[in-house]
Design a protein around this motif. Sequence first.
Motif, PDB file in Angstrom:
ATOM      1  N   ALA A  92       0.820  -1.212   0.000  1.00 50.01           N
ATOM      2  CA  ALA A  92       0.000   0.000   0.000  1.00 50.01           C
ATOM      3  C   ALA A  92       0.854   1.261   0.000  1.00 50.01           C
ATOM      4  N   GLY A  93       1.914   1.269   0.814  1.00 50.92           N
ATOM      5  CA  GLY A  93       2.780   2.450   0.878  1.00 50.92           C
ATOM      6  C   GLY A  93       3.425   2.768  -0.451  1.00 50.92           C
ATOM      7  N   HIS A  94       3.966   1.735  -1.117  1.00 49.68           N
ATOM      8  CA  HIS A  94       4.638   1.978  -2.394  1.00 49.68           C
ATOM      9  C   HIS A  94       3.645   2.200  -3.528  1.00 49.68           C
TER      10      HIS A  94
ATOM     11  N   SER B 239      12.845   1.140  -6.471  1.00 52.76           N
ATOM     12  CA  SER B 239      12.471   2.360  -5.749  1.00 52.76           C
ATOM     13  C   SER B 239      13.276   3.555  -6.230  1.00 52.76           C
ATOM     14  N   ARG B 240      14.568   3.325  -6.475  1.00 53.91           N
ATOM     15  CA  ARG B 240      15.402   4.429  -6.928  1.00 53.91           C
ATOM     16  C   ARG B 240      14.970   4.917  -8.301  1.00 53.91           C
ATOM     17  N   LEU B 241      14.584   3.973  -9.165  1.00 52.21           N
ATOM     18  CA  LEU B 241      14.210   4.358 -10.527  1.00 52.21           C
ATOM     19  C   LEU B 241      12.962   5.237 -10.542  1.00 52.21           C
ATOM     20  N   ILE B 242      11.934   4.852  -9.775  1.00 51.22           N
ATOM     21  CA  ILE B 242      10.699   5.647  -9.812  1.00 51.22           C
ATOM     22  C   ILE B 242      10.943   7.034  -9.232  1.00 51.22           C
ATOM     23  N   CYS B 243      11.844   7.137  -8.232  1.00 49.34           N
ATOM     24  CA  CYS B 243      12.199   8.457  -7.687  1.00 49.34           C
ATOM     25  C   CYS B 243      12.970   9.277  -8.715  1.00 49.34           C
TER      26      CYS B 243
END
Length: 310
Positions: free
Chosen positions: A102-104, A202-206
Amino acid sequence: MQNQSFITEFIFVGLSQDPTVQKILFVVFLLVYIATIVSNMLIIVTILCSPALLGSPMYFFLAFLSLKDAGFFSAFTPKMIVDSLYKQKTISYKGCMIQLFAGHFFGGAEMIILTAMAYDCYVVICKPLHYSFIINWRLCVILVGVSWTGGFLHSIIQIFFTFQLPFCGPNVIDHFMCDLYPLLKFACTDTHILGLLVITNSRLICIINFCLLLLSYGVILFSLRTHSAEGWRKALSTCESHITVVVLLFVPCIFIYVWPSSSFPFDKVEVVYIILTPLLNPLVYTLRNKEVKNAIRKVWNSLLALFKEK
């Protein structure tokens, strides 16, 4: 690879073990949660009940941003509120995976919708005469759909890789929520490859969304190079609220997920953007926006009048 986890629950250390501090945290988290949900829902209701706002793509995106903020906040905060009442803070293995998903999901979707809003700002400032042609309702619906889909894909990838990790002890996490770095530390196998894939996701979407945001504002600034100071002020005032929200979300995200984990041990800094960002976002958009404040006042007056009639 099948999940070989022998752990049925995780135990959080939490933000504090001091009973007095925990009581203070309970009150703070509860008040902030109520204020956040109410303020975000108020924005959504105001936009839905105001034809002038609902007819604007910017406010259409803002309604979805508020919905995502409320969802993101609710993924973690209710559990934090309950945990502050107990000395031992536990979460089931399935509950941990649901919280992680849910968080991601909401966090990834929010990044994408903010990028869409940056494109909206670019068209408003750089191509004002073509705005209604470029930012049409079909494109708005597509961008919102992309944000939900992107958030889902980002989150399902996290869950898929994390679910492959066997957790066989210990199960005490020095944190207040389930997230990537804390879980990777307690996997009883070599997490180098899976950990790299999870963190890279996670790094890529940021990074991708942040670079697109920088590109949008870079083009905006370049197009304003020949404008007067007054022209700069008017143009940038159009997107100042959006810039503030971007900073509130992306700066903590970059420090947590993009910064090398070995050199940034302060995992609990996540409480800053989990608690403050969803609360400040509606305040930023309402306090700096006369249209939203006037619309909220009208909706509020209408509700009061309806209540008096009854």
